[in-house]
Design a protein around this motif. Structure first.
Motif, short mmCIF file in Angstrom:
data_model
loop_
_atom_site.label_atom_id
_atom_site.label_comp_id
_atom_site.label_asym_id
_atom_site.label_seq_id
_atom_site.Cartn_x
_atom_site.Cartn_y
_atom_site.Cartn_z
N LEU A 83 0.83 -1.20 0.00
CA LEU A 83 0.00 0.00 0.00
C LEU A 83 0.87 1.26 0.00
CD1 LEU A 83 -2.72 -0.75 2.73
CD2 LEU A 83 -2.98 -0.90 0.24
N GLY A 84 0.30 2.32 -0.56
CA GLY A 84 0.86 3.66 -0.42
C GLY A 84 -0.22 4.56 0.15
N VAL A 85 0.12 5.42 1.10
CA VAL A 85 -0.88 6.22 1.81
C VAL A 85 -0.49 7.69 1.80
CG1 VAL A 85 -2.10 6.57 3.98
CG2 VAL A 85 -1.39 4.25 3.31
N VAL A 86 -1.45 8.56 1.45
CA VAL A 86 -1.30 10.00 1.63
C VAL A 86 -2.48 10.45 2.48
CG1 VAL A 86 -1.20 12.27 0.54
CG2 VAL A 86 -0.13 10.30 -0.58
N SER A 87 -2.18 10.88 3.70
CA SER A 87 -3.24 11.27 4.65
C SER A 87 -3.60 12.74 4.46
CB SER A 87 -2.77 11.02 6.09
OG SER A 87 -1.63 11.79 6.38
N GLN A 88 -4.68 13.14 5.14
CA GLN A 88 -5.11 14.54 5.07
C GLN A 88 -4.04 15.48 5.62
OE1 GLN A 88 -8.96 15.55 6.71
NE2 GLN A 88 -9.78 13.55 6.23
N MET A 89 -3.43 15.07 6.72
CA MET A 89 -2.48 15.93 7.42
C MET A 89 -1.06 15.68 6.92
SD MET A 89 -4.69 17.43 9.22
CE MET A 89 -3.60 18.46 10.19
N ASP A 90 -0.25 16.72 6.96
CA ASP A 90 1.15 16.63 6.58
C ASP A 90 1.90 15.82 7.64
OD1 ASP A 90 3.76 16.99 5.80
OD2 ASP A 90 3.87 19.07 6.44
N THR A 91 2.50 14.69 7.23
CA THR A 91 3.26 13.86 8.17
C THR A 91 4.73 13.77 7.78
OG1 THR A 91 2.67 11.86 6.93
CG2 THR A 91 1.24 12.47 8.78
N LEU A 92 5.20 14.72 6.97
CA LEU A 92 6.61 14.75 6.60
C LEU A 92 7.46 15.10 7.82
CD1 LEU A 92 6.16 16.77 3.30
CD2 LEU A 92 6.64 14.32 3.47
N ASP A 93 8.67 14.56 7.87
CA ASP A 93 9.58 14.88 8.97
C ASP A 93 10.26 16.22 8.68
OD1 ASP A 93 11.83 15.02 10.76
OD2 ASP A 93 11.53 12.88 11.14
N PRO A 94 10.02 17.23 9.52
CA PRO A 94 10.55 18.57 9.23
C PRO A 94 12.07 18.67 9.35
CG PRO A 94 9.54 18.52 11.41
CD PRO A 94 9.24 17.20 10.77
N ASP A 95 12.69 17.69 10.02
CA ASP A 95 14.14 17.75 10.24
C ASP A 95 14.95 17.14 9.11
OD1 ASP A 95 13.83 18.95 12.78
OD2 ASP A 95 13.43 17.00 13.67
N GLU A 124 10.70 24.55 3.83
CA GLU A 124 11.06 25.45 2.73
C GLU A 124 10.18 25.24 1.51
OE1 GLU A 124 15.38 25.21 2.03
OE2 GLU A 124 15.50 24.14 3.94
N LEU A 125 9.23 24.30 1.59
CA LEU A 125 8.41 23.96 0.43
C LEU A 125 7.05 24.64 0.49
CD1 LEU A 125 9.02 20.09 0.28
CD2 LEU A 125 10.37 21.90 -0.80
N SER A 126 6.47 24.86 -0.68
CA SER A 126 5.09 25.35 -0.75
C SER A 126 4.14 24.20 -0.40
CB SER A 126 4.79 25.85 -2.16
OG SER A 126 4.78 24.77 -3.08
N GLY A 127 2.86 24.54 -0.21
CA GLY A 127 1.88 23.51 0.10
C GLY A 127 1.80 22.45 -1.00
N GLY A 128 1.82 22.89 -2.25
CA GLY A 128 1.75 21.94 -3.35
C GLY A 128 2.96 21.03 -3.40
N MET A 129 4.14 21.59 -3.13
CA MET A 129 5.36 20.77 -3.12
C MET A 129 5.29 19.72 -2.01
SD MET A 129 8.33 23.63 -3.72
CE MET A 129 8.52 24.49 -5.29
N LYS A 130 4.79 20.11 -0.84
CA LYS A 130 4.68 19.16 0.27
C LYS A 130 3.75 18.01 -0.09
CE LYS A 130 5.45 22.46 4.06
NZ LYS A 130 4.83 23.13 5.22
N ARG A 131 2.63 18.32 -0.77
CA ARG A 131 1.70 17.25 -1.14
C ARG A 131 2.33 16.32 -2.17
NH1 ARG A 131 -1.08 16.06 2.60
NH2 ARG A 131 -2.88 15.30 1.47
N ARG A 132 3.10 16.88 -3.10
CA ARG A 132 3.76 16.04 -4.10
C ARG A 132 4.85 15.19 -3.44
NH1 ARG A 132 3.93 20.84 -6.98
NH2 ARG A 132 6.20 20.81 -7.23
N LEU A 133 5.54 15.75 -2.45
CA LEU A 133 6.54 14.96 -1.73
C LEU A 133 5.87 13.82 -0.96
CD1 LEU A 133 9.44 14.44 -0.87
CD2 LEU A 133 9.14 16.13 0.97
N SER A 134 4.71 14.11 -0.36
CA SER A 134 3.97 13.06 0.35
C SER A 134 3.55 11.96 -0.62
CB SER A 134 2.72 13.65 1.02
OG SER A 134 3.07 14.54 2.06
N LEU A 135 3.16 12.34 -1.84
CA LEU A 135 2.79 11.34 -2.84
C LEU A 135 4.01 10.53 -3.26
CD1 LEU A 135 0.72 10.08 -4.75
CD2 LEU A 135 1.18 11.94 -6.37
N ALA A 136 5.14 11.20 -3.49
CA ALA A 136 6.37 10.49 -3.85
C ALA A 136 6.77 9.52 -2.74
CB ALA A 136 7.49 11.50 -4.12
N ARG A 137 6.65 9.96 -1.51
CA ARG A 137 6.99 9.10 -0.36
C ARG A 137 6.10 7.86 -0.33
NH1 ARG A 137 6.15 11.17 5.75
NH2 ARG A 137 4.01 10.81 5.05
#
Length: 307
Positions: A80-92, A136-149
Motif C-alpha cells: 500500500l501507499g498512503v497520503v493522509s489529510q495531514m502533513d506527516t513529513l519529517d521537518p528535520d 522550505e516547500l510550498s503547500g503543493g510541493m509538500k503534497r507532491r513529496l507526500s505522494l512520492a513518499r
C-alpha cells in the motif's frame, strides 16, 4: 486475472452510540480509481482507517491482494501507499532524506531506496528541492513529496485521503496530472475528496456516502444521468427568490434554493431562458448538470459540522 485488488464487505463501525459506518460494501479493481464522496461525518476517513488496519471494524471483512485485514496487516501494508489529510513529513529531514527514511520502514535496503529517490523526486517535480527541508516547500510541493513518499515501496494500491485540500488551482492540477500518470501505469487508487471536479476528472467509479451508508455507486456520468435532469439554470441577484412564486417555476422539473441563488433543473432549458429575459435585473448561468448537483441532491444543502 484478479477481479478485485481490494474487497470490502458488510463493513460496520460504531463509536459509543454513534454508527459511523453501516453495512458498507465495495471493491476496487486493478488500475481503477474509486472515489468516495460525502459530507463531513459521512464515514470516509473511518473507512480508510479500517482498510489500513488502524481501526478494527465491528463487523464485515476487508480483503486486499487476497489477504485478510487486520490479520495480515503487515503483508497488506507492504503493498500500500498512503497520503493522509495531514502533513506527516519529517521537518528535520530533507526531501531526499524523507524518502530514504520512509523506505526503511518497509525493510528496503538503503542502496535500493537511493536508486529510487531520483525518479521519485523527478515524478514529484522536486529534483531541484532534493536537499530542501519541508519547511522550505510550498503547500503543493509538500503534497507532491507526500505522494512520492507513498510510492517508495512501489505499491499496487494507493489510499489518498483528500490529497489536494488546501492547494491552489495550479497545484491541484499538477497533482491530478501525477495521479493520472499513476493510473496509466496500472496503479489502483482509493480517493476521498470534497472536490467534485477532482472526483469527475480522476475517478472511474464513485461511492456516495451519507451517515455511514452507501447511497449511490457508479460511474460519474452515469450517476448524473440517473439522478438529475440534464440542464441547470442558476439565477441570482436581488429578487431572485421572487421567482419561486412566478409562473416560470412550472418550466422546471425541480427547483432548489441556496443562499441568494435559485437552481432550476430542467429537461429543456430554452423555454425557461426565454421567460427569464423578462427579468433583466437578474443574472443567469445555463450549464449541464454536474457532480456537485448530484452531491447536493443526494446529501442535501445543509452545512455539516466536522465530525
Amino acid at each position: 486475472m484478479e477481479t478485485s485488488i481490494l474487497s470490502v464487505q458488510g463493513l460496520r463501525k460504531r463509536y459509543g452510540d454513534s454508527t459511523v459506518v453501516e453495512d458498507l460494501s465495495f471493491v476496487i479493481r486493478p488500475g481503477e480509481c474509486l472515489g468516495v464522496i460525502g459530507p463531513n461525518g459521512a464515514g470516509k476517513t473511518t473507512t480508510i482507517r479500517m482498510c489500513l488496519g488502524l481501526s478494527v471494524p465491528d463487523a464485515g471483512s476487508i480483503t486486499a491482494f487476497g489477504l485478510q485485514m487486520p490479520r495480515n496487516a503487515l503483508a497488506i501494508k507492504a503493498q500500500l501507499g498512503v497520503v493522509s489529510q495531514m502533513d506527516t513529513l519529517d521537518p528535520d529531514f530533507s526531501c531526499a532524506e524523507n524518502l530514504l527514511v520512509y523506505g526503511r520502514y518497509f525493510g528496503m535496503k538503503d542502496a535500493q531506496i537511493r536508486t529510487r529517490i531520483p525518479e521519485l523526486l523527478e515524478f514529484a517535480s522536486l529534483t531541484h528541492k532534493a536537499n530542501a527541508k519541508p519547511g522550505e516547500l510550498s503547500g503543493g510541493m509538500k503534497r507532491r513529496l507526500s505522494l512520492a513518499r507513498a510510492l517508495v515501496n512501489d505499491p499496487r494500491l494507493l489510499m489518498l485521503d483528500e490529497p489536494t485540500t488546501g492547494l491552489d488551482p495550479q497545484a491541484r492540477h499538477l497533482m491530478w496530472e501525477r495521479l493520472q500518470l499513476l493510473l496509466q501505469q496500472g496503479k489502483s487508487i482509493l480517493l476521498t475528496t470534497h472536490f467534485m471536479d477532482e472526483a469527475e476528472r480522476l475517478c472511474s467509479r464513485l461511492l456516495v456516502l451519507d451517515h455511514g451508508r452507501k447511497i449511490a455507486e457508479g460511474a460519474p456520468r452515469d450517476l448524473i444521468a440517473q439522478h438529475l435532469e440534464p440542464d441547470v439554470v442558476e439565477v441570482y441577484g436581488n429578487g431572485a427568490q421572487t421567482l419561486l412564486d412566478a409562473p416560470l417555476k412550472a418550466l422546471a422539473a425541480r427547483v432548489e434554493v441556496s443562499g441568494e441563488t435559485v437552481f432550476f433543473y430542467t429537461q429543456d432549458a430554452q423555454p425557461l431562458l426565454q421567460a427569464l429575459t423578462a427579468y433583466p435585473q437578474l443574472r443567469t448561468l445555463h450549464r449541464p448538470a454536474n457532480l456537485e448537483d448530484l452531491f447536493l441532491k443526494l446529501t442535501g444543502r445543509q452545512i455539516r459540522e466536522d465530525a
